[in-house]
Design an enzyme around this catalytic site. Structure first.
Site, PDB file in Angstrom:
ATOM      1  N   GLU A  86       0.826  -1.213   0.000  1.00 16.51           N
ATOM      2  CA  GLU A  86       0.000   0.000   0.000  1.00 16.51           C
ATOM      3  C   GLU A  86       0.858   1.260   0.000  1.00 16.51           C
ATOM      4  O   GLU A  86       0.552   2.224  -0.694  1.00 16.51           O
ATOM      5  CB  GLU A  86      -0.953   0.015   1.212  1.00 16.51           C
ATOM      6  N   ARG A 108       0.476   3.683  -3.267  1.00 21.69           N
ATOM      7  CA  ARG A 108      -0.180   4.982  -3.041  1.00 21.69           C
ATOM      8  C   ARG A 108       0.823   6.097  -2.820  1.00 21.69           C
ATOM      9  O   ARG A 108       0.749   7.139  -3.470  1.00 21.69           O
ATOM     10  CB  ARG A 108      -1.124   4.894  -1.837  1.00 21.69           C
ATOM     11  N   ASP A 161      -4.187 -10.308  -8.481  1.00 22.28           N
ATOM     12  CA  ASP A 161      -4.463  -9.311  -9.535  1.00 22.28           C
ATOM     13  C   ASP A 161      -3.296  -8.495 -10.107  1.00 22.28           C
ATOM     14  O   ASP A 161      -2.862  -8.685 -11.245  1.00 22.28           O
ATOM     15  CB  ASP A 161      -5.591  -8.370  -9.079  1.00 22.28           C
ATOM     16  N   GLU A 193     -12.128  -0.699 -10.552  1.00 22.96           N
ATOM     17  CA  GLU A 193     -11.668  -1.637 -11.587  1.00 22.96           C
ATOM     18  C   GLU A 193     -12.548  -1.706 -12.834  1.00 22.96           C
ATOM     19  O   GLU A 193     -12.030  -1.818 -13.953  1.00 22.96           O
ATOM     20  CB  GLU A 193     -11.497  -3.047 -10.999  1.00 22.96           C
ATOM     21  N   THR A 234      -0.915   0.577 -10.332  1.00 20.08           N
ATOM     22  CA  THR A 234      -2.179  -0.061  -9.963  1.00 20.08           C
ATOM     23  C   THR A 234      -3.082   0.845  -9.121  1.00 20.08           C
ATOM     24  O   THR A 234      -4.228   0.513  -8.850  1.00 20.08           O
ATOM     25  CB  THR A 234      -1.930  -1.419  -9.244  1.00 20.08           C
TER      26      THR A 234
HETATM   27  C1  DMJ Z   1      -6.471  -0.079  -5.176  1.00 22.46           C
HETATM   28  O1  DMJ Z   1      -5.772   0.287  -4.053  1.00 22.46           O
HETATM   29  C2  DMJ Z   1      -5.572  -0.700  -6.198  1.00 22.46           C
HETATM   30  O2  DMJ Z   1      -6.201  -0.693  -7.435  1.00 22.46           O
HETATM   31  C3  DMJ Z   1      -5.180  -2.094  -5.856  1.00 22.46           C
HETATM   32  O3  DMJ Z   1      -4.400  -2.697  -6.862  1.00 22.46           O
HETATM   33  C4  DMJ Z   1      -6.392  -2.944  -5.630  1.00 22.46           C
HETATM   34  N1  DMJ Z   1      -7.395  -2.340  -4.810  1.00 22.46           N
HETATM   35  C5  DMJ Z   1      -7.629  -0.949  -4.773  1.00 22.46           C
HETATM   36  C6  DMJ Z   1      -8.901  -0.481  -5.415  1.00 22.46           C
HETATM   37  O4  DMJ Z   1      -9.932  -1.332  -5.436  1.00 22.46           O
END
Ligand code: DMJ
Length: 633
Positions: A261, A265, A394, A528, A614
């Site tokens: 995270e 982020r 994912d 998503e 992501t």
């Molecule tokens: C986000 O923090 C990112 O996309 C992560 O890869 C997966 N989950 C959340 C959003 O749903």
């Protein structure tokens, strides 16, 4: 002290000369000490320390080679044996990092990509642009081993913000885009008013949420919003965010944080903000934070553990992860940011860390070519055979294809791994429902669970952006598969009362893209599905994707907008919604950004130049070979 008499020199004369020499030597050594000491008080003392202390005090961080020998060696240590949680593994705290020899980035003609387009920027944004110009001019005098922002801008094929900030010609699309911008401002204003500096807004109780994902680090919504505010031209808000980073983002705070995270982020958000604006502040913060994440890799295999205390460098695995394992989607979602950290710092250690992960993954056996979700950072073996394109797996797959694209299509290893994984996924996980919907099931040791998570819906976009680089005979097939998955995810929205999608939907017991369990019915403002609409729009320009995006805007407005922000809902199948009182930071970073891009022209953050991490933070494609089409590159 006794002096021996030299021939031809009187005792007193010799004593005098020797004492003169002694005083002279004393003076000289005093002078040297003074100069040397002064160097350490100069503003750039860190770099000088690195130069002067490189051989003695700087120890390169060990990169786990993943070789069998290394693993065996570590397994002998009693501390590691039978360990289910590695709490107590210590980091590189106190050690500095080795640096690779300087690379020369020649100062080139001052030129920003798409020169004319830059003139059209709003007045307030041009103030920020001047920061990038300032960075540009300071580049000219910079050391040859520092990253050149000017050169980076010169290597872009297009202006990042397009000719007219991506403003679409069609009035209806523009109106929709303005609506999304208004939603962002509303979400931001309420965060600022009620939760400023906290990680996320609780819009019903009008206070801040701290959470435990980022250690004691705060302001997740601020870091996650920087680039969204910037591309939307919300400059007053962007400047507030920047000022907060400058004065309040404390990287020295302690606390237990998720490596994944913090990386996606904070590191991702800061890197994007730097590449878009040229503000050195963001680059410095990203590099400082990147260095603090390195202890997470201090495991026998070099596979990082999931949790790290950023103050002490102590690391451990999530309590819920089986047998102290690390999670595929976590250790597999570092590559883009870490390669950029090396790019900016000229320090190879970051790339080495992520290449080492890849090396190990290449070496171990994969059941049916699939990558299970849990891996032991001690033995380097899979811990159980659960495979998923949704949660836990994912973004590992996402980062393979994006690593290839971000390398300007030179990272053949990533390409091979991505298409290999995709083939295995197609052979084992992709299913067609009785109603004709294509979906990705989950795989548990050979048994299929006919469930698809909302998280797995990113895969429509992923398969879409990778279609063009697949084998020629497969390209159309991949594009079709991407469209089918995106269609299925849209169906999961349309089949609910609120027109928002559940956390997971099923294809068994008569279900077709609907949640059958109460616990799967919630929607937490996830991006998503909209992310896939955005990519599919860019790839096909089929107007249905913009229509589907607009349906989502209307549903968000109707069910998630509350008086003081946006909130997730507990059950998408009921019109009398119950709000969860959370405005997730990824709503500002991803959901609203992808919607804005969906209603913008393709020249806003063009895919020829950018890949999105992501968390939807844009990172530039790294061009190593001279681009003769672009002057200055
Ligand atoms: C986000 O923090 C990112 O996309 C992560 O890869 C997966 N989950 C959340 C959003 O749903």
């Amino acid at each position: 002290m006794v002096f021996r008499k030299l021939p031809g020199v009187s005792a007193s004369g010799m004593g005098l000369r020797l004492s003169q020499k002694f005083v002279f030597l004393l003076f000289l050594s005093g002078l040297v000490t003074l100069c040397f000491g002064a160097l350490f008080f100069l503003p750039d003392s860190v770099r000088l320390k690195r130069i002067f202390l490189s051989k003695t005090e700087i120890q390169p961080v060990t990169v786990g080679s993943g070789s069998e020998n290394d693993v065996r060696e570590h397994l002998k240590r009693p501390k590691e044996q039978g360990m289910t949680s590695a709490k107590g593994e210590t980091g590189t705290k106190g050690k500095s990092l080795s640096r690779k020899p300087s690379v020369s980035h020649e100062a080139t003609e001052e030129r920003l990509a798409g020169g004319k387009a830059q003139e059209d920027l709003t007045l307030s944004r041009s103030k920020t642009e001047s920061a990038s110009e300032r960075a540009t001019s300071s580049d000219r005098g910079a050391n040859s081993d520092t990253f050149s922002y000017q050169k980076f801008r010169g290597c872009l094929l297009k202006a990042p913000l397009g000719r007219d900030n991506g403003k679409p010609g069609d009035p209806q699309t523009n109106e929709r885009r303005e609506k999304v911008k208004e939603m962002m401002k509303f979400a931001w204003d309420n965060y600022k008013r009620y939760a400023w500096g906290k990680n996320e807004l609780r819009p019903l109780t009008r206070n801040g949420h701290i959470g435990n994902m980022f250690g004691e680090r705060q302001g997740a919504s601020i870091i996650d919003s920087l680039d969204t505010l910037y591309i939307m031209g919300l400059m007053e808000e962007y400047n507030d965010a920047k000022e907060w980073v400058q004065t309040n983002l404390d990287l020295n705070s302690n606390g237990e944080a998720s490596l994944f995270e913090v990386n996606i982020r904070y590191v991702g958000g800061l890197l994007s903000a730097y590449y878009l604006t040229g503000e050195e502040l963001f680059k410095n913060k990203a590099m400082e934070l990147g260095e603090k994440l390195l202890p997470a890799f201090n495991t026998p295999t070099g596979i990082p553990r999931g949790v790290i205390n950023l103050g002490s460098g102590t690391i451990w695995s999530w309590g819920w992860a089986s047998a102290g394992s690390s999670i595929l989607a976590e250790f597999g979602t570092l590559h883009l940011e870490f390669v950029h950290l090396t790019e900016l710092s000229n320090n190879p250690v970051y790339t080495e860390k992520v290449m080492n992960i890849r090396k190990l993954l290449n070496k171990i056996e994969k059941p049916h070519g699939l990558y299970p979700n849990f891996l032991s950072p001690v033995s380097g073996n899979w811990v159980q055979h659960h495979v998923s394109i949704g949660g836990l797996g994912d973004s590992f797959y996402e980062y393979l294809i994006k690593s290839y694209l971000m390398s300007d299509k030179t990272d053949d290893d990533a390409k091979r791994m991505y298409y290999g994984a995709l083939e295995a996924i197609e052979a084992n996980l992709v299913q067609k429902s009785p109603g004709g919907l294509t979906y990705m099931a989950e795989w548990r040791g050979g048994i299929l669970d006919h469930k698809m998570g909302h998280l797995a819906c990113f895969s429509g976009g992923m398969i879409g952006i990778g279609a063009d680089d697949g084998a020629p005979e497969k390209r159309q097939h991949y594009l079709d598969l991407a469209a089918e998955i995106t269609h299925t995810c849209h169906e999961s929205y349309t089949r609910s009362a609120t027109k928002l999608g559940p956390e997971a939907f099923r294809f068994d017991g008569g279900a077709e893209a609907t949640a059958t369990r109460l616990s799967d019915r919630y929607y937490i403002l996830r991006p998503e599905v909209i992310e896939s609409y955005m990519y599919m729009w860019r790839l096909t320009h089929d107007p249905k994707y913009r229509e589907w995006g607009w349906e989502a805007v209307e549903a968000l407005e109707q069910h998630c907008r509350v008086e003081s922000g946006f909130s997730g809902i507990r059950d998408v199948y009921t019109m009398t919604v119950s709000h969860d009182n959370m405005q997730q930071s990824f709503f500002l970073s991803e959901t609203l950004k992808y919607l804005y891009l969906l209603f913008s022209d393709d020249d806003l953050l063009p895919l020829e130049d950018w890949v999105f991490n992501t968390e939807a933070h844009p990172l530039p494609i790294i061009r190593k070979t001279a681009n003769t089409d672009v002057k200055g590159c």
